[in-house]
Design an enzyme around this catalytic site. Structure first.
Site, short mmCIF file in Angstrom:
data_model
loop_
_atom_site.label_atom_id
_atom_site.label_comp_id
_atom_site.label_asym_id
_atom_site.label_seq_id
_atom_site.Cartn_x
_atom_site.Cartn_y
_atom_site.Cartn_z
N LYS A 1 -14.42 -6.42 0.60
CA LYS A 1 -13.51 -5.46 -0.05
C LYS A 1 -13.94 -4.03 0.26
O LYS A 1 -13.10 -3.14 0.44
CB LYS A 1 -13.47 -5.69 -1.55
CG LYS A 1 -12.60 -6.87 -1.92
CD LYS A 1 -12.49 -7.01 -3.41
CE LYS A 1 -11.63 -8.23 -3.76
NZ LYS A 1 -11.74 -8.60 -5.15
N LYS B 1 -4.93 -15.59 5.67
CA LYS B 1 -4.30 -16.14 4.48
C LYS B 1 -3.00 -15.38 4.19
O LYS B 1 -2.84 -14.23 4.63
CB LYS B 1 -5.26 -16.09 3.30
CG LYS B 1 -5.56 -14.73 2.77
CD LYS B 1 -6.39 -14.93 1.51
CE LYS B 1 -6.53 -13.61 0.80
NZ LYS B 1 -7.29 -13.70 -0.42
N LYS C 1 0.42 -10.35 0.59
CA LYS C 1 1.48 -9.34 0.61
C LYS C 1 1.08 -8.13 1.46
O LYS C 1 1.86 -7.58 2.22
CB LYS C 1 1.77 -8.90 -0.83
CG LYS C 1 3.19 -8.50 -1.04
CD LYS C 1 3.45 -8.26 -2.49
CE LYS C 1 4.66 -7.38 -2.64
NZ LYS C 1 4.77 -6.81 -3.96
#
Ligand code: SF4
Length: 324
Positions: free
Chosen positions: A111, A191, A194
């Site tokens: 992240k 994966k 959005k």
């Protein structure tokens, strides 16, 4: 009945990846578990976001869960920030969490790479808040993807540290690992997400589904119509496993391996099956969008019940720590 806790980020509209990877399991678990499901907005704010859109995202996620069939009579659904005890327990657990354990978390590293200009302490302590989410309700089981297993191990470590320091024992939460193959994005490489723009939303129009599946990646080794393919490496076949009858699955697998069918035909069949599957979900979602009070009422009821339980459990923790 064992208690299950799980959270989902308010990313807005649900897509097929969420639906198959999490929501279907959530619904299944309500049959024989006491389930507590949380829209984790305090987790979401560790990433860059637009404050003006947060409530819409929470609404859309909740309406999507209900439209998919999650029954609020059989589980509790609520928003994390509506139960402030989550952050209070997270602070308490921070005091027994070793820095080194947090530094080792793979998700923090990945992240951080995605948002190098926003390396905040909340992102670093994300797994501690996750531990608090689970332990606040003394949940025994947590459905997780493989990428979350490390965080759950840390939760168990925190349970042991807390017991060692204060003598208070939370249950050690165990993972419920998914037994289904993960659906990749339409690009076939990552994966479904959005932010990567490779999704099909649960209320996508038939026209848009058709267009997206036409462009979706298949077995990369199958370059020509006469080449045999390998369904095991093809994301379209994974979709057949979820949305097609056994007869259609066999037809796709056999036809692919023998090159009796082309990818175009195979995609047409899965497109039809997905559209049929999503049609009632999309219709229910449209109804809920016209009745927003019904959706917010579900969250209010969930928060009320969770606050009662969270406050009582947190009181035990405070007492164990010598705090009143
Ligand atoms: Fe994939 Fe179907 Fe093409 Fe085989 S025939 S590679 S399963 S799309």
């Amino acid at each position: 009945m064992d208690k299950v806790f799980s959270g989902i980020q308010p990313s807005g509209q649900l897509h097929l990846g969420n639906y198959l990877g999490a929501v279907k399991k959530w619904i299944e678990l309500t049959k024989d578990h006491e389930c507590v499901y949380c829209i984790v907005d305090y987790h979401a704010v560790t990433q860059d976001y637009e404050p003006g859109k947060m409530q819409d995202r929470i609404f859309e996620m909740t309406a999507g869960l209900l439209a998919c069939g999650l029954d609020p009579e059989k589980c509790r659904i609520f928003v994390q920030s509506h139960v402030p005890e989550h952050t209070e327990l997270a602070w308490i657990l921070n005091t027994v969490t070793p820095m080194g354990e947090l530094e080792r978390q793979v998700q923090f590293k990945s992240k951080s790479e995605k948002q190098p200009d926003n390396l905040n302490v909340g992102l670093f302590g994300y797994p501690v808040l996750q531990a608090a989410d689970i332990l606040l309700y003394k949940a025994q089981k947590v459905p997780v993807g493989e990428d979350q297993v490390q965080h759950l191990e840390l939760s168990r470590e925190i349970v042991r540290k807390f017991k060692g320091r204060f003598g208070y024992k939370f249950p050690e939460p165990q993972p419920i690992l998914s037994d289904v193959k993960r659906l990749k994005g339409l690009d076939g490489d990552d994966k479904m997400s959005k932010s990567l723009g490779n999704t099909i939303a649960i209320d996508e129009t038939p026209k848009s589904i058709t267009k997206k599946i036409k462009k979706a990646k298949t077995d990369p080794q199958r370059k020509k119509r006469k080449d045999a393919g390998d369904p095991k490496v093809c994301n379209i076949y994974t979709m057949h496993k979820f949305f097609s009858s056994e007869k259609d699955q066999k037809w796709a697998a056999k036809g692919c391996k023998s090159a009796d069918i082309g990818c175009g035909e195979c995609k047409e069949r899965i497109t039809k099956n997905i559209i049929e599957h999503l049609e009632p979900i999309g219709a229910e979602l449209a109804k809920l969008r016209k009745d927003p009070d019904k959706v917010w009422a579900v969250l209010a009821k969930g928060a009320q019940s969770c606050r009662r339980e969270a406050a009582a459990n947190l009181d035990e923790v405070r007492k164990a720590m010598g705090l009143r």
